[in-house]
Write an enzyme that holds these catalytic residues in place. Sequence first.
Site, PDB file in Angstrom:
ATOM      1  N   ASP A  78      26.839  88.519  74.823  1.00  0.00           N
ATOM      2  CA  ASP A  78      25.414  88.686  74.532  1.00  0.00           C
ATOM      3  C   ASP A  78      24.745  89.385  75.707  1.00  0.00           C
ATOM      4  OD1 ASP A  78      26.021  86.166  75.912  1.00  0.00           O
ATOM      5  OD2 ASP A  78      23.856  85.844  75.914  1.00  0.00           O
ATOM      6  N   ASP A 109      26.152  93.804  82.700  1.00  0.00           N
ATOM      7  CA  ASP A 109      26.032  92.358  82.412  1.00  0.00           C
ATOM      8  C   ASP A 109      26.124  92.126  80.916  1.00  0.00           C
ATOM      9  OD1 ASP A 109      25.560  89.660  82.545  1.00  0.00           O
ATOM     10  OD2 ASP A 109      23.482  89.813  83.144  1.00  0.00           O
ATOM     11  N   GLU A 143      24.975  83.214  76.378  1.00  0.00           N
ATOM     12  CA  GLU A 143      24.956  82.963  77.827  1.00  0.00           C
ATOM     13  C   GLU A 143      23.569  83.189  78.425  1.00  0.00           C
ATOM     14  OE1 GLU A 143      25.231  83.479  82.132  1.00  0.00           O
ATOM     15  OE2 GLU A 143      24.559  84.990  80.717  1.00  0.00           O
ATOM     16  N   GLU A 144      22.900  84.242  77.939  1.00  0.00           N
ATOM     17  CA  GLU A 144      21.618  84.616  78.550  1.00  0.00           C
ATOM     18  C   GLU A 144      20.552  83.578  78.218  1.00  0.00           C
ATOM     19  OE1 GLU A 144      21.265  86.833  80.720  1.00  0.00           O
ATOM     20  OE2 GLU A 144      22.904  88.254  80.467  1.00  0.00           O
ATOM     21  N   HIS A 369      20.323  93.571  83.760  1.00  0.00           N
ATOM     22  CA  HIS A 369      18.999  93.358  83.131  1.00  0.00           C
ATOM     23  C   HIS A 369      18.002  94.484  83.440  1.00  0.00           C
ATOM     24  CE1 HIS A 369      19.661  88.672  82.812  1.00  0.00           C
ATOM     25  NE2 HIS A 369      20.773  89.372  82.575  1.00  0.00           N
TER      26      HIS A 369
HETATM   27 ZN   LIG Z   1      25.683  87.821  82.609  1.00  0.00          ZN
END
Ligand SMILES: [Zn+2]
Length: 396
Positions: A78, A109, A143-144, A369
């Site tokens: 994700d 990421d 996860e985020e 991000h």
């Molecule tokens: Zn990550």
Amino acid sequence: MEQKILRQAESYRDEAVNFLREIIAIASPVGREGAVVERIKEEMVQGGYDEVKVDPLGNLLGRIGSGERILAIDGHCDTVEVGNPRLWKIDPFEGDLREGIVFGRGASDQKGGVVSAVYAGKIIKELGIPDDMTLWVAVSVLEEGYEGFNWEYIIKEDRIVPQAVILTEPTDMKISIGHKGRADVRVQTAGHSSHGSRPDLGVNAIYKMMPIVQQIEQLDATLPGSDLLGKASITVTEIRSTSPNLNAVPDSAQIFIDRRLTEGETVSGAVEQLKNLSSVKAAQGRVEVAQFEVKSYTGLRSKTTSSYNTWWMEPEHPLVQSAVETYEALFDDKAALRTWDFSTNGVTTKGKYNIPTIGLGPGDDKYAHTPEDQVPVEHLVKAMAFYAAFLYRWKV
Ligand SMILES: [Zn+2]
């Protein structure tokens, strides 16, 4: 062995880049990972994994071997959202390749890490896994914002309990050995409403909250630090209140707090610290760790508490030493140890279940991000070789 693995990783360079560009083009914001999981699953099946399955939470799990020593390589699929699209110089879902660097949302990421892990499995399959070993490549979800929730499920429900975990979050190819813990904490004050023209008849919940906010601001400077993980911190991130009407005294107020925990601190200790603030006591404020409802793309709904443990590994630990040896044998260069600024699935694997955990991943985490999200192709190939070679050097 190392030379052979490096040659194999090199031979997969173009294939891996194309695969990464393809999965960047499949948007997978947290909670909507279904399509990207399907595509990665295909790649594992084609790569000859012994077993490939998707658990009820939506985690993709690929297995090679069936020995008693279990190593897991984890990468979450994700990503965070794009944010303001005008800040992007390139299309976030194009998987743009320029001068040896792949760009797009999730490149650093951490779809790059996922690609390297999936291809490391292919290499291990080709070389043959030792009889006493099992490799699980976990492509985790959600996860985020809820890091470690995926591994809580894998350990408790899927009953996969590895003896060691490698996280593939970006480290700029250094070896990460931990990070701070964190908690979202909520403080509530209660008031009593009265007409806005007669505040003297009510109790204003916002006024009760004000000294608490001030004391939290002062608390930050007094929090402890650590050489390895850095300083703990606290900040107020949101303030809300309720009132029957804009012409009425508010009857409740709440603040949300982002609390980062360093070495030696715990979530429960941080909550106690807040409860003991003189302002909180005076206002009879209610302090609790925030709870969130998580909905996975498979439709599974669960509650999770925003409590993430601090974790770190001693540099002398055999797992860290195996990683250093692997790196140095492969790349003829000194391995560097570091910690992460952000939080990862390690909060569960090491922070909660004490499973030795380290991280190494392609891409520089400074791009995570951001609208400049990117990963060098060179890192993809090197990380792939690292994960594969690690398995053969791993000491429990
Ligand atoms: Zn990550």
